[in-house]
Design a protein around this motif. Structure first.
Motif, PDB file in Angstrom:
ATOM      1  N   LEU A 124       0.885  -1.235  -0.017  1.00 24.16           N
ATOM      2  CA  LEU A 124       0.050   0.174  -0.087  1.00 24.16           C
ATOM      3  C   LEU A 124       0.951   1.273   0.052  1.00 24.16           C
ATOM      4  O   LEU A 124       0.594   2.029  -0.739  1.00 24.16           O
ATOM      5  N   LEU A 125       1.845   1.416   1.025  1.00 29.76           N
ATOM      6  CA  LEU A 125       2.696   2.451   0.943  1.00 29.76           C
ATOM      7  C   LEU A 125       3.789   2.497  -0.027  1.00 29.76           C
ATOM      8  O   LEU A 125       4.262   3.673  -0.251  1.00 29.76           O
ATOM      9  N   GLY A 126       3.834   1.367  -0.697  1.00 34.14           N
ATOM     10  CA  GLY A 126       5.102   1.480  -1.811  1.00 34.14           C
ATOM     11  C   GLY A 126       6.366   1.414  -1.516  1.00 34.14           C
ATOM     12  O   GLY A 126       7.570   1.880  -1.939  1.00 34.14           O
ATOM     13  N   THR A 127       6.661   0.781  -0.198  1.00 32.17           N
ATOM     14  CA  THR A 127       7.884   0.502   0.527  1.00 32.17           C
ATOM     15  C   THR A 127       8.533  -0.830   0.270  1.00 32.17           C
ATOM     16  O   THR A 127       7.613  -1.746   0.273  1.00 32.17           O
ATOM     17  N   ASP A 128       9.730  -1.023   0.538  1.00 35.32           N
ATOM     18  CA  ASP A 128      10.454  -2.355   0.635  1.00 35.32           C
ATOM     19  C   ASP A 128       9.868  -3.193   1.736  1.00 35.32           C
ATOM     20  O   ASP A 128       9.502  -4.416   1.500  1.00 35.32           O
ATOM     21  N   VAL A 129       9.866  -2.558   2.964  1.00 32.88           N
ATOM     22  CA  VAL A 129       9.362  -3.509   4.132  1.00 32.88           C
ATOM     23  C   VAL A 129       8.489  -2.497   4.929  1.00 32.88           C
ATOM     24  O   VAL A 129       8.239  -1.280   4.749  1.00 32.88           O
ATOM     25  N   CYS A 284       9.556   1.532   5.012  1.00 37.73           N
ATOM     26  CA  CYS A 284      10.721   2.431   4.664  1.00 37.73           C
ATOM     27  C   CYS A 284      11.838   1.489   3.625  1.00 37.73           C
ATOM     28  O   CYS A 284      11.157   0.266   3.291  1.00 37.73           O
ATOM     29  N   LYS A 285      12.670   2.088   3.185  1.00 35.79           N
ATOM     30  CA  LYS A 285      13.461   1.234   2.316  1.00 35.79           C
ATOM     31  C   LYS A 285      13.948   0.165   3.047  1.00 35.79           C
ATOM     32  O   LYS A 285      14.601   0.296   4.224  1.00 35.79           O
ATOM     33  N   GLU A 286      14.563  -0.875   2.342  1.00 29.45           N
ATOM     34  CA  GLU A 286      15.184  -2.065   2.738  1.00 29.45           C
ATOM     35  C   GLU A 286      16.499  -1.861   3.434  1.00 29.45           C
ATOM     36  O   GLU A 286      16.676  -2.187   4.382  1.00 29.45           O
ATOM     37  N   LYS A 287      17.165  -0.732   3.107  1.00 30.43           N
ATOM     38  CA  LYS A 287      18.639  -0.512   3.352  1.00 30.43           C
ATOM     39  C   LYS A 287      18.560   0.307   4.775  1.00 30.43           C
ATOM     40  O   LYS A 287      19.413   0.295   5.745  1.00 30.43           O
ATOM     41  N   TYR A 288      17.376   0.544   5.310  1.00 30.06           N
ATOM     42  CA  TYR A 288      17.017   1.292   6.807  1.00 30.06           C
ATOM     43  C   TYR A 288      16.298   0.441   7.520  1.00 30.06           C
ATOM     44  O   TYR A 288      15.949   0.713   8.485  1.00 30.06           O
ATOM     45  N   VAL A 289      16.313  -0.824   7.200  1.00 32.74           N
ATOM     46  CA  VAL A 289      15.334  -1.733   8.060  1.00 32.74           C
ATOM     47  C   VAL A 289      15.850  -1.910   9.470  1.00 32.74           C
ATOM     48  O   VAL A 289      14.906  -2.283  10.465  1.00 32.74           O
ATOM     49  N   ARG A 290      17.129  -1.751   9.579  1.00 31.46           N
ATOM     50  CA  ARG A 290      17.656  -2.058  10.780  1.00 31.46           C
ATOM     51  C   ARG A 290      17.519  -0.843  12.037  1.00 31.46           C
ATOM     52  O   ARG A 290      17.821  -1.070  13.019  1.00 31.46           O
ATOM     53  N   GLN A 291      17.289   0.148  11.398  1.00 32.58           N
ATOM     54  CA  GLN A 291      16.814   1.383  12.233  1.00 32.58           C
ATOM     55  C   GLN A 291      15.386   1.578  12.404  1.00 32.58           C
ATOM     56  O   GLN A 291      14.981   2.585  12.995  1.00 32.58           O
ATOM     57  N   MET A 292      14.482   0.537  11.599  1.00 33.95           N
ATOM     58  CA  MET A 292      13.101   1.019  11.851  1.00 33.95           C
ATOM     59  C   MET A 292      12.577   0.262  13.397  1.00 33.95           C
ATOM     60  O   MET A 292      12.888  -0.531  13.759  1.00 33.95           O
ATOM     61  N   PRO A 293      11.662   1.157  13.740  1.00 36.77           N
ATOM     62  CA  PRO A 293      11.351   0.981  15.047  1.00 36.77           C
ATOM     63  C   PRO A 293      10.179  -0.109  15.265  1.00 36.77           C
ATOM     64  O   PRO A 293       9.778  -0.583  14.225  1.00 36.77           O
ATOM     65  N   GLY A 294       9.892  -0.654  16.172  1.00 36.89           N
ATOM     66  CA  GLY A 294       8.613  -1.573  16.368  1.00 36.89           C
ATOM     67  C   GLY A 294       9.398  -3.148  16.140  1.00 36.89           C
ATOM     68  O   GLY A 294      10.525  -3.407  16.534  1.00 36.89           O
ATOM     69  N   ARG A 295       8.397  -3.866  15.501  1.00 36.52           N
ATOM     70  CA  ARG A 295       8.646  -5.360  15.439  1.00 36.52           C
ATOM     71  C   ARG A 295       8.382  -5.726  13.871  1.00 36.52           C
ATOM     72  O   ARG A 295       7.691  -5.119  12.967  1.00 36.52           O
TER      73      ARG A 295
END
Length: 452
Positions: A124-129, A284-295
């Protein structure tokens, strides 16, 4: 008897450790005017259960039920038809009781649901993850700003004037404790968005630019030039979506190269519910996934090759040490996420596109009809299911007068921006599939009478 495990001595010792002289010191950030200094004098000290039930029922009858009157409220929370099957399914015991899987691999059904939710949100958001949900849209917005700070190691965020003022308020509250500098602005009651002004503000200290899509006035802009300008300065573009149904008709922010896309998922599967609980979306974009909050729930296979689901990333404070957490607003709205996912599944891609088309067509009919009311001007050149009127006089008393006549006309900008004279005449009108042609005519007639 009451269960009070801590003695006065225990409390005194705990306060001493954290350097507080009294429990009241813990509430210093709550304005004094909002704190109680004793019992609420208008309430009786006790009453029977039956008396309390009758009293509460009488208070409830004073509310206007959304479905009973022409309803055009929006500005971040929208009335859509929620299929009865959504409520039926979320109340199944295996979902209703398995809220947070602390032994996650045992709760395979919950994990699979969250995995499907993430897949739907990312599409829906058009993001990788996408993660397994956030508390709500406003806190997801702040979490995105914090994430941008960690990625860029910069502390200045530029917030569009078209960003919902409640989201701005949450960001300001949190920034007091992080040291982030927030560059904010007010919207202008006109057809043009502030993208050019945002681009002009981006500098080498900017961590991110936050823009709402569609914005608080319902305006729609191509975010691609803004994304390019952000990336030229090594800053991130954060897009905020408060009406996810719009993405059934519009290009997603991810397609326009937004780095982080957040939003409020209430429109799908979740009723208005007096303002909550709602469900925050975060991708978010996949390259930022380790900085993404939550689970983040992932799919894998077990030792026998069977499909299974696991918590792939869980960098929130309930799972790791607080100082290492990417988020300390750690609630994910599991049951609301389930409702969102069920509604999305029932619609499917084709159904979501048809729903979006119904919303936009209704809004176009309403805008055309309201534009014929003397003294009323439709501000927008572009909109999805929500647009703004300039009614030529202060909107707040007009909205109140129409509510007294049984028409909930919309949200006045004076309510969202008190004291801002340049916005006082603005009225935000939301038209979803629940508004009939008769409702639109009732609004136009009532508005014309109120302005006469």
């Amino acid at each position: 008897m009451r269960y009070l495990p801590l003695t006065p001595t225990d409390r005194h010792e705990m306060l001493a450790v954290i350097g507080a002289s009294s429990i009241d010191d813990l509430f210093a950030d709550v304005p004094e005017s909002a704190r109680l200094d004793g019992p609420i004098h208008d309430l009786p000290m006790h009453a029977s259960e039956l008396a309390v039930e009758r009293h509460m029922a009488a208070l409830a009858r004073q509310n206007t039920v959304a479905g009973d009157v022409p309803f055009f409220l929006g500005a971040g929370a929208y009335r859509h038809h929620v299929p009865a099957s959504v409520d039926h399914l979320i109340q199944r015991g295996e979902f209703l009781t398995a809220y947070t899987p602390y032994q996650p691999e045992i709760a395979q059904g919950t994990l699979q649901m969250l995995f499907e939710f993430q897949t739907q949100v990312a599409a829906l958001l058009g993001t990788d993850v996408a993660n397994a949900s956030m508390y709500d849209g406003s806190t997801a917005c702040w979490e995105a700003i914090g994430m941008a700070r960690r990625i860029t190691r910069r502390g200045k965020a530029i917030l569009s004037g078209g960003l919902h003022p409640h989201y701005v308020s949450v960001a300001k509250t949190m920034a007091k404790y992080t040291g982030d500098v927030l560059d904010t602005a007010l919207p202008v009651l006109g057809a043009d968005t502030d993208l050019d002004a945002l681009i002009a503000k981006i500098d080498d200290d900017t961590s991110c630019v936050v823009v709402q899509y569609p914005d608080i006035l319902g305006r729609i802009a191509d975010l691609t030039p803004l994304a390019d300008a952000c990336h030229a300065k090594k800053a991130l573009l954060i897009a905020v979506v408060t009406e996810p149904v719009a993405l059934g008709a519009l290009r997603s922010p991810g397609e326009m190269d937004a780095d982080i896309v957040v939003g409020e998922g209430q429109s799908l599967g979740v009723g208005l519910q007096f303002g909550g609980p709602y469900v925050g979306l975060f991708g978010c974009k996949e390259k930022y996934v380790r900085q993404m909050p939550g689970r983040l729930c992932g799919q894998t296979v077990d030792a026998e090759g069977r499909r299974g689901f696991v918590l792939t990333l869980s960098t929130r404070e309930q799972h790791i040490r607080r100082e290492k957490a990417t988020s300390n607003i750690c609630t994910n709205s599991g049951l609301c996420a389930l409702a969102f996912s069920i509604h999305m599944t029932l619609l499917g891609e084709a159904g979501l596109r048809r729903l979006a088309a119904l919303n936009h067509a209704g809004a176009c009919r309403a805008a055309d009809r309201l534009a014929k009311v003397p003294g009323v001007k439709v501000v927008n050149d572009t909109f999805f299911d929500e647009f703004t009127l300039d009614i030529g006089q202060e909107a707040r008393p007009v909205v109140r007068a129409l509510a007294d006549k049984g028409v909930l006309a919309g949200v006045s900008l004076g309510r969202l921006y008190p004291g801002e004279a340049a916005l006082a005449n603005g009225l935000i009108v939301a038209v979803t599939e629940t508004a009939t042609d008769e409702d639109i005519e009732a609004l136009a007639t009532a508005l014309q009478e109120a302005l006469a």
